[in-house]
Design an enzyme around this catalytic site. Structure first.
Site, PDB file in Angstrom:
ATOM      1  N   ARG A   1      39.785  35.305  45.932  1.00 12.94           N
ATOM      2  CA  ARG A   1      40.173  33.919  45.698  1.00 12.94           C
ATOM      3  C   ARG A   1      41.607  33.710  46.197  1.00 12.94           C
ATOM      4  NH1 ARG A   1      36.275  34.644  41.509  1.00 12.94           N
ATOM      5  NH2 ARG A   1      34.935  32.809  41.335  1.00 12.94           N
TER       6      ARG A   1
ATOM      7  N   ARG B   1      48.495  45.862  35.730  1.00 15.50           N
ATOM      8  CA  ARG B   1      49.672  46.727  35.653  1.00 15.50           C
ATOM      9  C   ARG B   1      50.500  46.742  36.934  1.00 15.50           C
ATOM     10  NH1 ARG B   1      49.772  50.636  31.457  1.00 15.50           N
ATOM     11  NH2 ARG B   1      51.712  51.328  32.443  1.00 15.50           N
TER      12      ARG B   1
ATOM     13  N   HIS C   1      34.769  39.039  45.881  1.00 15.79           N
ATOM     14  CA  HIS C   1      34.954  37.588  45.898  1.00 15.79           C
ATOM     15  C   HIS C   1      36.454  37.296  45.855  1.00 15.79           C
ATOM     16  CE1 HIS C   1      33.352  33.435  44.417  1.00 15.79           C
ATOM     17  NE2 HIS C   1      34.543  33.305  44.956  1.00 15.79           N
TER      18      HIS C   1
ATOM     19  N   GLU D   1      31.989  37.111  49.318  1.00  9.08           N
ATOM     20  CA  GLU D   1      31.615  35.773  48.873  1.00  9.08           C
ATOM     21  C   GLU D   1      32.852  34.954  48.547  1.00  9.08           C
ATOM     22  OE1 GLU D   1      29.033  36.616  45.563  1.00  9.08           O
ATOM     23  OE2 GLU D   1      30.693  36.655  44.135  1.00  9.08           O
TER      24      GLU D   1
ATOM     25  N   GLY E   1      28.489  42.131  38.688  1.00  5.91           N
ATOM     26  CA  GLY E   1      29.805  42.722  38.526  1.00  5.91           C
ATOM     27  C   GLY E   1      30.259  42.813  37.083  1.00  5.91           C
ATOM     28  N   HIS E   2      30.442  41.659  36.447  1.00  2.74           N
ATOM     29  CA  HIS E   2      31.039  41.626  35.115  1.00  2.74           C
ATOM     30  C   HIS E   2      30.253  42.489  34.128  1.00  2.74           C
ATOM     31  CE1 HIS E   2      33.490  39.918  31.898  1.00  2.74           C
ATOM     32  NE2 HIS E   2      32.371  39.769  31.202  1.00  2.74           N
TER      33      HIS E   2
ATOM     34  N   ASN F   1      29.504  44.044  42.322  1.00  5.40           N
ATOM     35  CA  ASN F   1      30.714  43.245  42.513  1.00  5.40           C
ATOM     36  C   ASN F   1      31.875  43.957  41.809  1.00  5.40           C
ATOM     37  OD1 ASN F   1      32.834  41.293  42.089  1.00  5.40           O
ATOM     38  ND2 ASN F   1      31.368  39.675  42.552  1.00  5.40           N
TER      39      ASN F   1
ATOM     40  N   HIS G   1      24.869  36.240  38.910  1.00  2.13           N
ATOM     41  CA  HIS G   1      25.712  35.617  37.897  1.00  2.13           C
ATOM     42  C   HIS G   1      25.079  35.794  36.520  1.00  2.13           C
ATOM     43  CE1 HIS G   1      29.485  33.341  37.558  1.00  2.13           C
ATOM     44  NE2 HIS G   1      29.004  33.045  36.368  1.00  2.13           N
TER      45      HIS G   1
ATOM     46  N   HIS H   1      42.211  38.888  41.416  1.00  4.05           N
ATOM     47  CA  HIS H   1      41.474  40.156  41.337  1.00  4.05           C
ATOM     48  C   HIS H   1      41.440  40.785  42.729  1.00  4.05           C
ATOM     49  CE1 HIS H   1      38.381  37.196  42.268  1.00  4.05           C
ATOM     50  NE2 HIS H   1      38.373  36.737  41.025  1.00  4.05           N
TER      51      HIS H   1
ATOM     52  N   THR I   1      35.400  31.441  37.020  1.00  2.00           N
ATOM     53  CA  THR I   1      34.325  32.124  37.721  1.00  2.00           C
ATOM     54  C   THR I   1      33.462  31.057  38.372  1.00  2.00           C
ATOM     55  OG1 THR I   1      32.537  33.751  37.498  1.00  2.00           O
ATOM     56  CG2 THR I   1      32.786  32.145  35.710  1.00  2.00           C
TER      57      THR I   1
END
Length: 239
Positions: free
Chosen positions: A45, A18, A43, A70, A213-214, A7, A190, A50, A100
């Site tokens: 939103r 930036r 993902h 997603e 991802g994170h 992700n 997750h 992001h 999240t």
């Protein structure tokens, strides 16, 4: 064998800080594939904090592995997915103001809506997965909705892993067994990381895909992106 989908939302978060194009999201996605990732997840939103809708359109033609989009199937998301036609769409019931994802679908109460969404995406040839909590009834509900897969929301497993990993994974194993009995594919995601990933795959080896991802981006700060992806692959490719 379990596939690793990276992700890249957090890469886009850094870029957006930036307002320029550093880091380059498209290049990062292609590099993830070059380093061994077997899929790319985004993902988007509504506030585009992001991944932006424009990123999705730019990513589709440059990717060579599976593309998973997603998100909450609001009208703009549905239109985006129908336009991009990824390999997979994962339906997630996240609120507009959620930091999240924090819960899975109630596939029983939302059967009508989710059935409509599954039909919409599957008519376009898109594999459809529903994000659920570890509950066999939710897996059964996903089957009735017409989903191809479910993705288990693994936050509670990750949270409780260090205290008692057998207890932490028990509801996931129970649900995963029911998923298999229903003939559905199984994804997970997750808060999975280098500490807890291997045990999850060892216990539920029929997991088709993990979306991470994170943790990958955090580890990459210290290890570098290529070594990090290889480290994650090493946790899921030994079974």
């Amino acid at each position: 064998m379990t596939r690793l989908s990276v992700n890249i939302n957090k890469i886009a978060t850094l870029r957006n800080a930036r307002g320029e194009n550093l880091p380059d999201v498209e290049k990062a996605a292609v590099d993830c594939e070059k380093f061994g990732a077997e899929g790319i997840t985004v993902h988007p939103r509504p506030d585009e904090r992001h991944i932006r809708y424009a990123d999705v359109r730019l990513l589709k033609p440059v990717l060579s592995t599976e593309f998973n989009i997603e998100g909450n199937p609001i009208p703009s998301f549905v239109d985006l997915v129908d336009e991009a036609v990824p390999h997979q769409v994962t339906l997630v019931p996240d609120a507009r103001d959620a930091i999240t994802s924090n819960a899975g679908w109630d596939t029983v109460r939302n059967r009508g809506f989710l059935t409509e969404m599954c039909q919409e995406f599957k008519s376009r040839g898109i594999r459809t997965s529903i994000f659920i909590n570890p509950d066999p009834a939710m897996a059964e509900g996903a089957l009735l909705c017409g989903a191809d897969r479910v993705e288990l929301y693994t936050a509670s497993y990750a949270r409780d892993y260090s205290n008692n990993r057998e207890k932490a994974i028990a509801p996931f194993l129970k649900t995963a067994l029911r998923v298999k009995e229903c003939g559905l594919g199984l994804n997970a995601g997750h808060d999975l990381n280098l500490e807890n990933l291997q045990y999850f795959i060892q216990t539920i080896p029929w997991t088709d895909e993990v979306s991470i991802g994170h943790a990958i981006i955090c580890d990459a700060i210290y290890m570098g992106l290529e070594k990090t992806i290889q480290a994650y692959l090493s946790k899921i490719k030994i079974f």
